[in-house]
Scaffold this active site. Structure first.
Site, mmCIF file in Angstrom:
data_model
loop_
_atom_site.group_PDB
_atom_site.id
_atom_site.type_symbol
_atom_site.label_atom_id
_atom_site.label_comp_id
_atom_site.label_asym_id
_atom_site.label_seq_id
_atom_site.Cartn_x
_atom_site.Cartn_y
_atom_site.Cartn_z
ATOM 1 N N GLY A 173 12.857 9.438 -5.926
ATOM 2 C CA GLY A 173 11.994 10.138 -4.723
ATOM 3 C C GLY A 173 12.937 11.269 -4.236
ATOM 4 O O GLY A 173 13.256 11.618 -3.192
ATOM 5 N N THR A 197 11.946 15.814 -2.168
ATOM 6 C CA THR A 197 11.436 16.344 -0.722
ATOM 7 C C THR A 197 12.428 15.345 0.131
ATOM 8 O O THR A 197 12.817 14.202 -0.152
ATOM 9 C CB THR A 197 10.050 16.294 -0.421
ATOM 10 O OG1 THR A 197 9.479 15.041 -0.574
ATOM 11 C CG2 THR A 197 9.269 17.352 -1.115
ATOM 12 N N GLY A 198 12.244 15.850 1.511
ATOM 13 C CA GLY A 198 13.025 14.885 2.766
ATOM 14 C C GLY A 198 14.220 14.198 2.261
ATOM 15 O O GLY A 198 15.077 14.944 1.831
ATOM 16 N N PHE A 242 7.224 12.654 -8.043
ATOM 17 C CA PHE A 242 5.988 12.901 -8.495
ATOM 18 C C PHE A 242 5.346 14.094 -7.915
ATOM 19 O O PHE A 242 4.930 13.999 -6.691
ATOM 20 C CB PHE A 242 5.155 11.616 -8.075
ATOM 21 C CG PHE A 242 4.083 11.336 -8.954
ATOM 22 C CD1 PHE A 242 3.634 11.641 -10.153
ATOM 23 C CD2 PHE A 242 3.039 10.148 -8.455
ATOM 24 C CE1 PHE A 242 2.794 11.564 -11.057
ATOM 25 C CE2 PHE A 242 2.190 9.904 -9.493
ATOM 26 C CZ PHE A 242 1.803 10.605 -10.651
ATOM 27 N N GLU A 243 5.487 15.074 -8.610
ATOM 28 C CA GLU A 243 4.987 16.409 -7.881
ATOM 29 C C GLU A 243 3.902 17.369 -9.047
ATOM 30 O O GLU A 243 4.019 16.830 -10.231
ATOM 31 C CB GLU A 243 6.319 17.216 -7.732
ATOM 32 C CG GLU A 243 7.182 16.614 -6.887
ATOM 33 C CD GLU A 243 6.898 16.754 -5.528
ATOM 34 O OE1 GLU A 243 5.851 17.263 -5.007
ATOM 35 O OE2 GLU A 243 7.274 15.972 -4.701
ATOM 36 N N TYR A 299 13.355 2.560 8.919
ATOM 37 C CA TYR A 299 13.252 3.330 10.401
ATOM 38 C C TYR A 299 13.071 2.388 11.058
ATOM 39 O O TYR A 299 12.241 1.349 10.979
ATOM 40 C CB TYR A 299 12.233 4.372 10.302
ATOM 41 C CG TYR A 299 11.969 5.097 11.728
ATOM 42 C CD1 TYR A 299 13.214 5.915 12.306
ATOM 43 C CD2 TYR A 299 10.757 4.951 12.393
ATOM 44 C CE1 TYR A 299 13.042 6.535 13.174
ATOM 45 C CE2 TYR A 299 10.747 5.614 13.494
ATOM 46 C CZ TYR A 299 11.863 6.322 14.066
ATOM 47 O OH TYR A 299 11.942 6.935 15.461
ATOM 48 N N TYR A 314 4.484 1.765 14.378
ATOM 49 C CA TYR A 314 5.643 1.523 13.287
ATOM 50 C C TYR A 314 6.160 0.381 13.210
ATOM 51 O O TYR A 314 5.812 -0.441 12.105
ATOM 52 C CB TYR A 314 6.503 2.582 13.587
ATOM 53 C CG TYR A 314 7.465 2.923 12.461
ATOM 54 C CD1 TYR A 314 6.949 4.079 11.370
ATOM 55 C CD2 TYR A 314 8.460 2.224 11.862
ATOM 56 C CE1 TYR A 314 7.563 4.424 10.078
ATOM 57 C CE2 TYR A 314 9.001 2.423 10.415
ATOM 58 C CZ TYR A 314 8.483 3.372 10.005
ATOM 59 O OH TYR A 314 9.166 3.832 8.822
ATOM 60 N N LEU A 334 12.399 12.227 11.535
ATOM 61 C CA LEU A 334 12.520 13.543 11.185
ATOM 62 C C LEU A 334 11.223 14.071 10.568
ATOM 63 O O LEU A 334 10.460 13.236 10.205
ATOM 64 C CB LEU A 334 13.647 13.710 9.909
ATOM 65 C CG LEU A 334 14.906 14.027 10.747
ATOM 66 C CD1 LEU A 334 16.114 14.163 9.462
ATOM 67 C CD2 LEU A 334 15.263 15.068 11.560
HETATM 68 P P1 NAI Z 1 8.983 12.508 1.427
HETATM 69 O O1 NAI Z 1 7.490 12.396 1.683
HETATM 70 O O2 NAI Z 1 9.754 13.784 1.993
HETATM 71 O O3 NAI Z 1 9.631 12.240 0.134
HETATM 72 C C1 NAI Z 1 9.162 11.180 -0.762
HETATM 73 C C2 NAI Z 1 9.604 11.188 -2.277
HETATM 74 O O4 NAI Z 1 9.082 10.224 -3.050
HETATM 75 C C3 NAI Z 1 9.087 12.555 -2.828
HETATM 76 O O5 NAI Z 1 10.207 12.914 -3.700
HETATM 77 C C4 NAI Z 1 7.968 12.372 -3.749
HETATM 78 O O6 NAI Z 1 7.901 13.222 -4.884
HETATM 79 C C5 NAI Z 1 8.434 10.710 -4.186
HETATM 80 N N1 NAI Z 1 7.096 10.149 -4.585
HETATM 81 C C6 NAI Z 1 6.025 9.550 -3.825
HETATM 82 N N2 NAI Z 1 5.375 8.809 -4.704
HETATM 83 C C7 NAI Z 1 6.104 8.778 -5.814
HETATM 84 C C8 NAI Z 1 5.621 8.096 -7.247
HETATM 85 N N3 NAI Z 1 4.450 7.504 -7.342
HETATM 86 N N4 NAI Z 1 6.647 8.369 -8.081
HETATM 87 C C9 NAI Z 1 7.585 9.106 -8.111
HETATM 88 N N5 NAI Z 1 8.049 9.821 -6.900
HETATM 89 C C10 NAI Z 1 7.017 9.657 -5.864
HETATM 90 O O7 NAI Z 1 9.496 11.308 2.261
HETATM 91 P P2 NAI Z 1 10.790 10.844 3.374
HETATM 92 O O8 NAI Z 1 10.421 11.058 4.751
HETATM 93 O O9 NAI Z 1 11.954 11.421 2.836
HETATM 94 O O10 NAI Z 1 10.849 9.148 3.248
HETATM 95 C C11 NAI Z 1 11.867 8.711 2.140
HETATM 96 C C12 NAI Z 1 12.082 7.480 2.767
HETATM 97 O O11 NAI Z 1 12.665 7.466 3.982
HETATM 98 C C13 NAI Z 1 10.703 6.423 2.750
HETATM 99 O O12 NAI Z 1 11.249 5.324 2.794
HETATM 100 C C14 NAI Z 1 10.856 6.555 4.428
HETATM 101 O O13 NAI Z 1 10.065 5.464 5.190
HETATM 102 C C15 NAI Z 1 12.364 6.666 4.855
HETATM 103 N N6 NAI Z 1 12.413 7.373 6.222
HETATM 104 C C16 NAI Z 1 11.716 8.269 6.672
HETATM 105 C C17 NAI Z 1 11.973 8.739 8.148
HETATM 106 C C18 NAI Z 1 11.450 10.302 8.430
HETATM 107 O O14 NAI Z 1 11.268 10.075 9.786
HETATM 108 N N7 NAI Z 1 10.672 10.790 7.832
HETATM 109 C C19 NAI Z 1 12.996 8.020 9.102
HETATM 110 C C20 NAI Z 1 13.718 7.126 8.532
HETATM 111 C C21 NAI Z 1 13.256 6.666 7.217
#
Ligand code: NAI
Length: 400
Positions: free
Chosen positions: A48, A51-52, A74-75, A226, A236, A274
């Site tokens: 993953g 992003t993020g 996955f992009e 989270y 949530y 975030l």
């Molecule tokens: P995001 O959407 O920015 O990143 C998700 C990543 O997963 C991307 O790199 C995407 O390409 C990848 N991905 C998705 N499906 C895929 C697949 N089938 N195969 C390969 N890669 C795949 O998300 P974010 O927010 O950075 O979330 C990451 C983790 O952090 C999650 O577990 C989320 O619950 C957690 N989190 C997020 C918070 C927030 O406020 N955004 C706060 C605390 C935890």
């Protein structure tokens, strides 16, 4: 091609390669400004990574600790006349900058839930790195096809038991309104959400990596969770997604057991709320984040994903004395500044007062909106969006 943002609700359909490059560079500069991380990881797999939090983890590992990184994501790739997704351009930018800095970086674009991508990743580790000493699990996805059964699961973002009514904001228009979300009407929705966002796939990854002998002695693995304030509990932490997070957190002792003979440890880090592609999809949360940003910026404690990941690595996972500080439930907490009593008290007060009319004054809706566009490489300082951009950017390690 001139690339401008095109949005549909909380989705942006376009992304800007030059903006993505600049935004990755900004994150790298931040990490460098904090100095080198002592005792940091050297060979890192980020699942993953585009992003993020995952992208920021990769940047922190590479530019804070000099680590070789393999990123899985996955992009949608870019091609001639076709704009790629933000995560594609971010990854292209990351690899470019890593190469300039003399750092190993390769990426795999495919479904991380599948056995095939796990196999491909293991082969790449064997060939190039031998073993990895850190595995970051940072997937956020609305669906998962189970690799063993072929069943396709879709997650839902719903309360459990009772309907939930609260305020929400359309961050494009700034309209604050009430939203009522009906609870799950079948337990299946809870199970499906756990199947997508719970800990099973993390466990599958770690089992496969261990069985292949590609985990180094003393390996660490971390996944992200989270909690947030009570006002978002129904949607949530006590909702369907929260059940998946409980399952993810319950995977930690299972993985500790698995990694015992390698002296390995697994962690869940509870991160700050975030703006990411995933969090903007959750009702109510964007309004909370807008109020939170305002309060935390005023206090000087606001952080983005890169500041969070820098603190996670330097003050939690890789401390000088090797001790990883945990809460009573065994979790890393880097949501500590978000959850500080004074911050939460102020946000709660503003929550009761916020309306469409006072939104711009009492919240940082503008900061939210800018962060959202920044995710896609837009509204980044120094980029001329009227200028022709080359959309056909490759991720160097990915053969087309
Ligand atoms: P995001 O959407 O920015 O990143 C998700 C990543 O997963 C991307 O790199 C995407 O390409 C990848 N991905 C998705 N499906 C895929 C697949 N089938 N195969 C390969 N890669 C795949 O998300 P974010 O927010 O950075 O979330 C990451 C983790 O952090 C999650 O577990 C989320 O619950 C957690 N989190 C997020 C918070 C927030 O406020 N955004 C706060 C605390 C935890």
């Amino acid at each position: 091609m001139i690339i401008q943002p095109r949005t549909r609700g909380f989705i942006c359909l376009t992304a800007h390669p030059d903006g993505a490059l600049q935004s990755v560079k900004n994150q790298i500069e931040y990490v460098k400004s904090k100095g080198e991380l002592k005792n940091g990881p050297k060979k890192v797999l980020v699942i993953g990574a585009s992003t993020g939090f995952g992208l920021s983890s990769r940047i922190e590992a590479a530019f804070g600790s000099g680590a070789a990184t393999i990123g899985v994501f996955f992009e949608k790739p870019a091609s001639e006349g076709k704009i790629g997704t933000a995560g594609w351009y971010n990854s292209a930018a990351f690899e470019k900058e890593a190469a300039t800095a003399g750092l190993y970086a390769k990426s795999i674009n495919g479904d991380a839930f599948s056995d095939e991508v796990k196999k491909e990743t293991i082969e790449l580790i064997k060939k190039d790195l031998g073993q990895v000493d850190l595995v970051v699990y940072s997937l956020a996805s609305p669906r998962r096809t189970h690799p063993k059964t072929g069943v396709a699961y879709a997650s839902v973002l719903k309360p459990i038991g009772e309907p939930f009514t609260n305020k929400t904001v359309d961050f494009h228009t700034g309209v604050v309104s009430d939203i009522s979300i009906q609870p799950v009407d079948k337990d299946e929705d809870i199970e499906n959400t756990i199947a997508v966002m719970g800990g099973e796939d993390w466990k599958f990854w770690m089992e496969d990596l261990k069985n292949a002998g590609v985990l180094a002695d003393g390996v660490k693995t971390v996944a992200y969770s989270y909690i947030g304030p009570e006002l978002t509990f129904p949607i949530y932490r006590n909702g369907t997604i929260g059940q998946a997070k409980n399952d993810l957190e319950a995977t930690v002792p299972v993985l500790n057991d698995l990694l015992k003979d390698l002296n390995g440890t697994s962690y869940v880090s509870v991160n700050k709320a975030l703006v990411t592609q995933s969090s903007s999809a959750i009702p109510v949360v964007p309004l909370y984040i807008s109020l939170l940003y305002k309060v935390m910026k005023a206090k000087g404690t606001h952080e983005g994903t890169i500041e969070q990941m820098e603190r996670l690595f330097s003050e939690r996972l890789y401390t000088a004395d090797g001790v990883v500080p945990l809460d009573d439930a065994g979790r890393i907490r880097i949501d500590d500044w978000e959850m500080a009593a004074d911050v939460q008290a102020e946000v709660a007060k503003q929550w009761n007062q916020v309306t469409t009319e006072n939104l711009a004054d009492i919240s940082d809706i503008e900061g939210y909106r800018k962060d959202f566009f920044n995710l896609f490489g837009f509204e980044i300082d120094g980029i001329d969006y009227e200028k022709d951009a080359n959309e056909n950017v490759k991720v160097p390690s990915i053969a087309e």
